[in-house]
Design a protein around this motif. Structure first.
Motif, PDB file in Angstrom:
ATOM      1  N   GLN A 154       0.192 -11.037   5.817  1.00  0.00           N
ATOM      2  CA  GLN A 154      -1.142 -10.639   6.271  1.00  0.00           C
ATOM      3  C   GLN A 154      -2.184 -10.884   5.202  1.00  0.00           C
ATOM      4  O   GLN A 154      -3.289 -11.367   5.502  1.00  0.00           O
ATOM      5  CB  GLN A 154      -1.146  -9.161   6.669  1.00  0.00           C
ATOM      6  N   TYR A 193      -7.902  -7.322  -0.824  1.00  0.00           N
ATOM      7  CA  TYR A 193      -6.743  -7.924  -1.488  1.00  0.00           C
ATOM      8  C   TYR A 193      -7.167  -8.684  -2.740  1.00  0.00           C
ATOM      9  O   TYR A 193      -6.483  -8.631  -3.771  1.00  0.00           O
ATOM     10  CB  TYR A 193      -6.006  -8.859  -0.522  1.00  0.00           C
ATOM     11  N   VAL A 195      -1.702  -5.493  -2.267  1.00  0.00           N
ATOM     12  CA  VAL A 195      -1.348  -5.259  -0.866  1.00  0.00           C
ATOM     13  C   VAL A 195      -0.694  -3.893  -0.699  1.00  0.00           C
ATOM     14  O   VAL A 195      -0.996  -3.149   0.244  1.00  0.00           O
ATOM     15  CB  VAL A 195      -0.414  -6.378  -0.374  1.00  0.00           C
ATOM     16  N   ARG A 196       0.206  -3.546  -1.610  1.00  0.00           N
ATOM     17  CA  ARG A 196       0.845  -2.229  -1.552  1.00  0.00           C
ATOM     18  C   ARG A 196      -0.189  -1.113  -1.601  1.00  0.00           C
ATOM     19  O   ARG A 196      -0.134  -0.155  -0.811  1.00  0.00           O
ATOM     20  CB  ARG A 196       1.813  -2.079  -2.725  1.00  0.00           C
ATOM     21  N   ASN A 215      -2.123  -0.966   1.669  1.00  0.00           N
ATOM     22  CA  ASN A 215      -1.304  -0.402   2.743  1.00  0.00           C
ATOM     23  C   ASN A 215      -1.238   1.116   2.670  1.00  0.00           C
ATOM     24  O   ASN A 215      -1.198   1.806   3.696  1.00  0.00           O
ATOM     25  CB  ASN A 215       0.114  -0.973   2.682  1.00  0.00           C
ATOM     26  N   SER A 216      -1.269   1.635   1.442  1.00  0.00           N
ATOM     27  CA  SER A 216      -1.183   3.088   1.280  1.00  0.00           C
ATOM     28  C   SER A 216      -2.413   3.800   1.817  1.00  0.00           C
ATOM     29  O   SER A 216      -2.377   5.015   2.052  1.00  0.00           O
ATOM     30  CB  SER A 216      -0.980   3.439  -0.197  1.00  0.00           C
ATOM     31  N   ALA A 274      -5.380  -3.545  10.430  1.00  0.00           N
ATOM     32  CA  ALA A 274      -5.447  -4.963  10.066  1.00  0.00           C
ATOM     33  C   ALA A 274      -6.833  -5.545  10.290  1.00  0.00           C
ATOM     34  O   ALA A 274      -7.237  -6.492   9.604  1.00  0.00           O
ATOM     35  CB  ALA A 274      -4.406  -5.748  10.870  1.00  0.00           C
TER      36      ALA A 274
END
Length: 823
Positions: A626, A648, A698-699, A702-703, A708
């Motif tokens: 993604q 990102y 990215v991690r 995501n948290s 998206a």
């Protein structure tokens, strides 16, 4: 209580003369058989009541901008103080508590100040030290009559609003609070001294307030001044470390600015055109306030000012517009003292012992139990400034100690300087005023006038430390810092003290004529880099490092600004012509291009081909699918509709941006606008480092739980009451001209904390100045004010506001109102 400037009963307080006149009139009116001659008897006419000491008219136009008119400086200050109190009395009252060293008294030991970021106790001891009675008296005495009148008027206007409104009826943010009190002129001087030193010793608050022989001062228990309460547990006061170049780079990023001045060869009509884009905190005393100040025949200036200052800091008049950017010159030096072996509070200069001045200071601290307790410390002052201590770097032991001296604590010319700038009739007059007074504390000045002259000045209060002294007076461990303008000098030698120049505005600083200045017909610019590359065609070189460092990498903002200016004036940006219009300058500052992304995202996408997953810095495996798709679709701007590609990239850049080894083309001093650039993707180690940085980014994203299809405008917001106003722009380190800093709120949003604040573009034509501006966080800090969020909404929409400057424009404004006050 009157709101009229009429000479009839002009004052709330008649005073002795007024009371005498009133008594005489009443006596005459009550006597029998008097003639009908206005109350006089025996042919005597009662004297008229005295004229008001202070009188002003406050007219407001849209978005709460006050246009203040008065017949003299006292009246002008009066109107400013009253208007500011209407909009921000809670902010200023809290700041007055800060500069008086009373934060812990009212707010307790916990918490930090808005000006320096220091905890309340440290802040209080610092301000008690630098704003002692003697220093304030000297500063007040140094003010010329016009400035004294402005200060007296400001105090009277603020106090009038407070008395008229009543503490119980103030805005919710400070209603009924004991820290809201009447002002005195001394408070204003303390305020100004706080601003003057914020770019120097104001960053050493903890290091000064905790300095003790033998080690830093732990926070001891305090002695009760009221009923005995529980003891306060000792807490170690940890100092920040302003003795690194990185510290000042970060500080300038948080409180920096961009400014551009175009001259006759750069603007579309051959007259001056100025951009001012200040990057300051969105809360606290460093917030700007818009106002228009007029003394007919003497002053007609509009712009913005910091809290409590009765003058315009950044703005324009009918002839010239100017902006400021935080400069890189040092305004302080540290001195390494050789201690007298017999006493650690004495030091040797040329072999002769000198005693430190020991000052015992006390503050009140409000405990969690509601009891005030007194805390005392002994702090020390040398001939080289206040003793300072930073664990691991500047220690007071083993025969040495350190002192920090700030030239701006002896700069009493700040307000006089801005008043002279406010009245300048041209860029040349503005330059002359700055060279004559040298009163600006820590900002460059860029100006453009109606005749098409563009000006850059890096003329501020800088310690007179020559290149020769840099070579001979800096101890070996500190040589590397000196190359960046951060000086530790050998205080054991009198020859290493600041040099005296009879042409300087005060002892120990550089004469203005020896500081960087540049006049051009095309453009000058600055984005918080040194004076060196203000215009690539005419680099400013040969200055001592304490003034301006050359040959080092420029910030992304500077590179973006210069490249846009060069492309526009060369006609190579795809637009018609080779001049810049006001609209094009507005686009330049708010197009939200992310400069470092333009030079690295293509390489990031190449690295996406290295595998679907990568290991983050915590060892976890992260799917990059993604992220790579979003990066490919992202337009490399920080607008509200930017996709997660911006997030990102930002997370990746946070991890690799300070690593020079990742660049494909390293920095070249001969090509500072175009270098460094590109990522060294063919290097296996660099490729692995960048992929790991992307995976970690990215991690982290995501948290946060972002969908998206989340956009930047749904993530970065300004919180105004129950509203979340989307804010474009992004942090300085990414190379965004519209620098906006924000912090996670723990709920998936980023709340704006600093960045673009007062934003103005000013041009000139046959009708005078034409100004477009916006105050990003709005005029008032009071949540129920109509001016609490109105301009923030406009900023979110990139909707500039035409500034009403002429009488016709002011009175024709749909929101026009007028109020006359006098006493």
């Amino acid at each position: 209580m009157t709101f009229s400037a009429s000479p009839v009963f002009p004052s709330r307080r008649l005073g002795a003369a007024g009371l005498a006149a009133l008594a005489l009139a009443l006596t005459a009116g009550c006597s029998g058989g008097g003639s009908n001659n206005g109350g006089a008897t025996d042919g005597q006419v009662s004297p008229p009541p005295p004229a008001p000491v202070f009188a002003a008219e406050i007219r407001r136009t849209g978005f709460g901008v006050p246009h203040i008119k008065a017949g003299d400086e006292a009246g002008l200050g009066y109107g400013i103080g009253y208007a500011y109190a209407e909009d921000n009395i809670c902010l200023l009252a809290g700041h007055i508590a800060t500069v008086n060293g009373e934060r812990a008294k009212y707010f307790g030991a916990a918490g930090a100040t808005g000006m320096t970021g220091a905890a309340n106790v440290q802040s209080d001891f610092y301000f008690r030290l630098v704003n002692d009675a003697d220093a304030v008296a000297v500063a007040l005495k140094a003010q010329p009559a016009e400035i004294l009148a402005l200060l007296k008027g400001y105090v009277a206007g603020y106090n009038r609003y407070l008395e008229q409104t009543g503490a119980a009826n103030l805005a919710d943010e400070c209603k009924g609070q004991p820290w809201v009190r009447k002002l005195a002129e001394a408070d204003m001087v303390k305020l100004v001294r706080g601003y003057a030193a914020v770019g120097g010793v104001g960053q050493f608050v903890e290091a000064i307030s905790g300095a003790q022989p033998g080690g830093p001062l732990p926070r001891a228990g305090v002695r009760a001044s009221g009923p005995i309460g529980p003891p306060v547990a000792p807490v170690q006061e940890v100092a920040r470390n302003p003795m690194t170049p990185e510290y000042w780079t970060r500080l300038h990023a948080r409180s920096g600015s961009n400014a551009v001045a175009l001259g006759r060869d750069g603007s579309d009509n051959g007259q001056g055109l100025l951009l001012g884009n200040s990057h300051f905190p969105w809360s606290g005393p460093l917030r700007f306030y818009q106002m228009h100040l007029t003394i007919p025949g003497k002053l007609d200036v509009m712009g913005a000012s910091l809290a409590g200052l009765p003058l315009v800091n950044i703005g324009f008049n009918q002839n010239v517009a100017w902006g400021h950017t935080v400069n890189t010159s040092a305004h302080f030096t540290v001195f390494q003292l050789q201690l007298d072996p017999a006493d650690p509070t004495k030091y040797l200069v040329d072999g002769k012992s000198r005693s430190m001045l020991r000052k015992r200071l006390s503050i009140d601290v409000l405990g969690a139990d509601g009891v005030l307790r007194s805390e005392s410390r002994e702090l020390y002052v040398s001939d080289f400034g206040n003793l300072v201590q930073i664990p691991g770097m500047l220690e007071w032991k083993n025969g040495v100690a350190y002192a920090v001296r700030d030239a701006n604590l002896d700069n009493h010319r700040m307000m006089e300087q801005w008043y002279a700038i406010n009245r300048a009739g041209s860029a040349a007059e503005l330059k002359s005023a700055v060279l004559r007074l040298t009163g600006l504390p820590w900002v460059n000045t860029l100006a453009a006038d109606k005749d098409g002259n563009a000006l850059f000045l890096d003329v501020t209060v800088v310690p007179n430390v020559s290149s020769a002294q840099q070579a001979s007076c800096v101890p070996a461990p500190y040589k590397a810092l000196a190359a960046y303008g951060l000086f530790v000098l050998d205080g054991s030698k009198a020859a290493c003290d600041w040099a005296l120049d009879p042409a300087a505005a005060q002892p120990g600083i550089f004469a203005a004529a020896k500081l960087p200045a540049l006049s051009r017909g095309d453009f000058v610019q600055n984005s918080n880099d040194s004076a060196w590359f203000s215009n690539p065609e005419q680099p400013l070189v040969g200055f001592p490092a304490i003034v301006s460092v050359e040959g080092i990498a420029l910030s992304g903002r500077a590179r973006l600004g210069i490249s846009q200016l060069q492309a526009r004036l060369a006609g190579s940006d795809g637009l018609a012509g080779k001049r810049m219009s006001m609209a094009q300058m507005q686009d330049m500052v708010l197009n939200n291009r992310v400069y470092h992304a333009e030079h690295t995202v293509d390489d990031l996408l190449r690295l996406c081909a290295g595998g679907k997953t990568a290991l983050a810095d915590d060892g976890s495996s992260v799917d990059l699918t993604q992220a790579c798709a979003k990066l490919a679709a992202w337009d490399r701007h920080a607008n509200l509709d930017a996709n997660l590609g911006l997030v990102y990239f930002a997370g990746t850049w946070d991890r690799i941006g300070g690593d020079d080894s990742v660049w494909a083309v390293p920095f070249d001093p001969a090509d500072p606008v175009r270098t460094p650039r590109g990522l060294k993707v063919a290097d296996t180690l660099v490729a692995a480092t960048v992929r790991a940085a992307l995976a970690s980014s990215v991690r982290d994203a995501n948290s946060q739980g972002w969908a998206a299809d989340a956009t930047w405008g749904s993530i970065q917001v300004a919180k105004r009451g129950g509203r979340n106003i989307p804010i474009h722009g992004a942090a300085d380190q990414y190379g965004v001209y519209n620098a906006i800093g924000s912090a996670p709120d723990g709920k998936g949003l980023r709340d704006v904390t600093e960045g673009t604040s007062y934003l103005q573009v000013v041009g000139f034509d046959k009708n005078g100045p034409q100004a477009q501006a916006v105050l990003s966080y709005s005029q008032s800090t009071h949540a129920k004010s109509p001016y609490f969020a109105d301009q923030t909404e406009r900023f979110s929409q990139k909707a500039w506001i035409t500034q009403a400057y002429t009488e016709a424009q002011i009175t024709a404004d749909p929101a026009y109102s007028s109020k006359k006050i006098a006493e």
